[in-house]
Design a protein around this motif. Structure first.
Motif, mmCIF file in Angstrom:
data_model
loop_
_atom_site.group_PDB
_atom_site.id
_atom_site.type_symbol
_atom_site.label_atom_id
_atom_site.label_comp_id
_atom_site.label_asym_id
_atom_site.label_seq_id
_atom_site.Cartn_x
_atom_site.Cartn_y
_atom_site.Cartn_z
ATOM 1 N N ASP A 1 6.024 6.223 -9.787
ATOM 2 C CA ASP A 1 5.547 7.465 -10.412
ATOM 3 C C ASP A 1 6.687 8.414 -10.781
ATOM 4 O O ASP A 1 7.032 9.329 -10.031
ATOM 5 C CB ASP A 1 4.539 8.159 -9.466
ATOM 6 C CG ASP A 1 3.614 9.089 -10.240
ATOM 7 O OD1 ASP A 1 3.828 9.255 -11.458
ATOM 8 O OD2 ASP A 1 2.685 9.642 -9.638
ATOM 9 N N ARG B 1 2.091 9.388 -1.350
ATOM 10 C CA ARG B 1 1.293 8.476 -2.178
ATOM 11 C C ARG B 1 2.123 7.856 -3.308
ATOM 12 O O ARG B 1 1.682 6.906 -3.967
ATOM 13 C CB ARG B 1 0.073 9.190 -2.755
ATOM 14 C CG ARG B 1 0.406 10.331 -3.670
ATOM 15 C CD ARG B 1 -0.821 10.843 -4.430
ATOM 16 N NE ARG B 1 -0.431 11.757 -5.470
ATOM 17 C CZ ARG B 1 -0.241 13.061 -5.300
ATOM 18 N NH1 ARG B 1 -0.447 13.602 -4.130
ATOM 19 N NH2 ARG B 1 0.141 13.814 -6.307
ATOM 20 N N ASN B 2 3.333 8.385 -3.535
ATOM 21 C CA ASN B 2 4.204 7.821 -4.564
ATOM 22 C C ASN B 2 5.321 6.965 -3.968
ATOM 23 O O ASN B 2 6.340 6.719 -4.607
ATOM 24 C CB ASN B 2 4.796 8.943 -5.421
ATOM 25 C CG ASN B 2 3.736 9.616 -6.280
ATOM 26 O OD1 ASN B 2 2.739 8.991 -6.632
ATOM 27 N ND2 ASN B 2 3.938 10.876 -6.602
ATOM 28 N N GLU C 1 0.846 -1.193 0.000
ATOM 29 C CA GLU C 1 0.000 0.000 0.000
ATOM 30 C C GLU C 1 0.882 1.244 0.000
ATOM 31 O O GLU C 1 2.059 1.160 0.378
ATOM 32 C CB GLU C 1 -0.892 -0.046 1.260
ATOM 33 C CG GLU C 1 -2.078 0.826 1.248
ATOM 34 C CD GLU C 1 -2.827 0.875 -0.101
ATOM 35 O OE1 GLU C 1 -2.391 1.651 -0.976
ATOM 36 O OE2 GLU C 1 -3.831 0.175 -0.244
ATOM 37 N N ASN C 2 0.333 2.361 -0.443
ATOM 38 C CA ASN C 2 1.173 3.561 -0.436
ATOM 39 C C ASN C 2 1.246 4.174 0.969
ATOM 40 O O ASN C 2 0.399 3.935 1.822
ATOM 41 C CB ASN C 2 0.772 4.542 -1.542
ATOM 42 C CG ASN C 2 -0.510 5.300 -1.258
ATOM 43 O OD1 ASN C 2 -0.688 5.855 -0.181
ATOM 44 N ND2 ASN C 2 -1.414 5.302 -2.237
ATOM 45 N N MET D 1 5.633 3.272 -1.800
ATOM 46 C CA MET D 1 4.830 2.125 -1.344
ATOM 47 C C MET D 1 5.650 1.240 -0.414
ATOM 48 O O MET D 1 6.874 1.203 -0.493
ATOM 49 C CB MET D 1 4.323 1.314 -2.544
ATOM 50 C CG MET D 1 3.298 2.079 -3.376
ATOM 51 S SD MET D 1 2.530 1.074 -4.668
ATOM 52 C CE MET D 1 1.482 -0.027 -3.737
ATOM 53 N N ASP E 1 0.912 7.131 2.128
ATOM 54 C CA ASP E 1 -0.166 8.046 2.537
ATOM 55 C C ASP E 1 -1.275 7.252 3.217
ATOM 56 O O ASP E 1 -1.740 7.605 4.304
ATOM 57 C CB ASP E 1 -0.696 8.773 1.290
ATOM 58 C CG ASP E 1 -1.766 9.786 1.643
ATOM 59 O OD1 ASP E 1 -1.529 10.594 2.553
ATOM 60 O OD2 ASP E 1 -2.843 9.751 1.020
#
Ligand SMILES: Nc1ncnc2c1ncn2[C@@H]1O[C@H](COP(=O)(O)OP(=O)(O)O)[C@@H](O)[C@H]1O
Ligand SMILES: [Mg+2]
Length: 266
Positions: A166, A153-154, A114-115, A156, A117
């Motif tokens: 990303d 969020r980029n 999961e990321n 993981m 964030d």
């Protein structure tokens, strides 16, 4: 195309291509006959208005390089992401494996994690997730590399192992490596510190991490901290201000506490 370098079943690839024709989503996960894949379409070139405003605002403080690129997407970004995934993989940096490159999409190994964030939002291991991600950014920098947009969020986490994703923006088109690395930290701090009520613990880890960073990156960060720590005066509450204001307030607080403790005693 050098298809012998790719490891994906032709039947899986045909299914992915059919899905790309049907789906509107920019990216999606696909369960193939053996493995799972993450399919990502090339983003059309766009000139967003929000970063334009942000750039003007940051430019006012002499920190214009911190703004996201005004111009990314399209062919060059697509190629940069592919090149970066290959280069990082060759250097032993954890990125998803590139399984196939189409004309306007790529197929990546799906990461079973999961990321950062989302993981930090989950709350249970917030600090250890933060430390894992920050330590990996530090070792990437020691390879003389930078991220594209190092937001939480980029990044993981897969079984405790950090992966970067990303890579559509090449910051080195617009700035030197030290600035790009300072920008990595600012993006990471902006997207992560707002999840902490108190900065005390996270600052302890930050100080020992940043001690190994190059002097020029540290100088850029100190300058940013001096110019932007007023952000701590923004409202702290999420409602009704929203997450963006909350993030700016938190990074202002973080930078202030860090910088304040750094000041030589007079
Ligand atoms: N290889 C992957 N495996 C699993 N999930 C992924 C993978 N790559 C990205 N994701 C998820 O999809 C989200 C968007 O992917 P990303 O490459 O960042 O595209 P975008 O340019 O749309 O931000 C990420 O935040 C992450 O949660
Ligand atoms: Mg992303």
């Amino acid at each position: 195309m050098d298809s012998d370098k790719y490891q994906i079943d032709l039947s899986d690839l045909a299914s992915i291509q059919a899905l790309l024709d049907q789906k509107a989503a920019r990216s999606f996960l696909f369960q193939g006959s053996r493995d799972r894949y993450f399919v990502k379409r090339n983003r059309p070139t766009k000139t967003p208005t929000v970063p334009f405003l942000v750039k003007g605002f940051l430019g006012f403080f002499g920190l214009g390089y911190l703004a996201p690129s005004l111009n990314y997407g399209g062919k060059d970004s697509f190629q940069y992401e592919i090149d970066t995934l290959r280069r990082f993989k060759d250097l032993g940096i954890s990125v998803p494996r590139l399984m196939f490159r189409g004309d306007n999409y790529i197929v990546l190994e799906a990461l079973d994690g999961e990321n950062v964030d989302i993981l930090m939002g989950d709350g249970r291991n917030r600090l250890s997730v933060w430390v894992a991600a920050a330590s990996e950014i530090m070792s990437l920098h020691q390879h003389k590399l930078c991220l594209s947009q190092g937001f939480a969020r980029n990044i993981m986490l897969v079984d405790g192992r950090v992966f970067f994703i990303d890579f559509e923006e090449n910051p080195l088109e617009n700035m030197d490596l030290a600035k790009a690395q300072a920008r990595d930290w600012i993006y990471f701090l902006l997207s992560s510190t707002w999840q902490f009520d108190s900065m005390d613990q996270v600052l302890l880890h930050w100080r020992s991490l940043i001690a190994v960073e190059s002097p020029s990156v540290r100088n850029h960060l100190t300058q940013i901290a001096q110019r932007m720590n007023w952000l701590r005066f923004l409202p702290k509450k999420r409602k009704p201000w929203g997450r963006d204001i909350m993030q700016l307030q938190a990074i202002g607080r973080f930078l202030f506490q860090w910088e304040y403790a750094n000041k030589p005693e007079t």
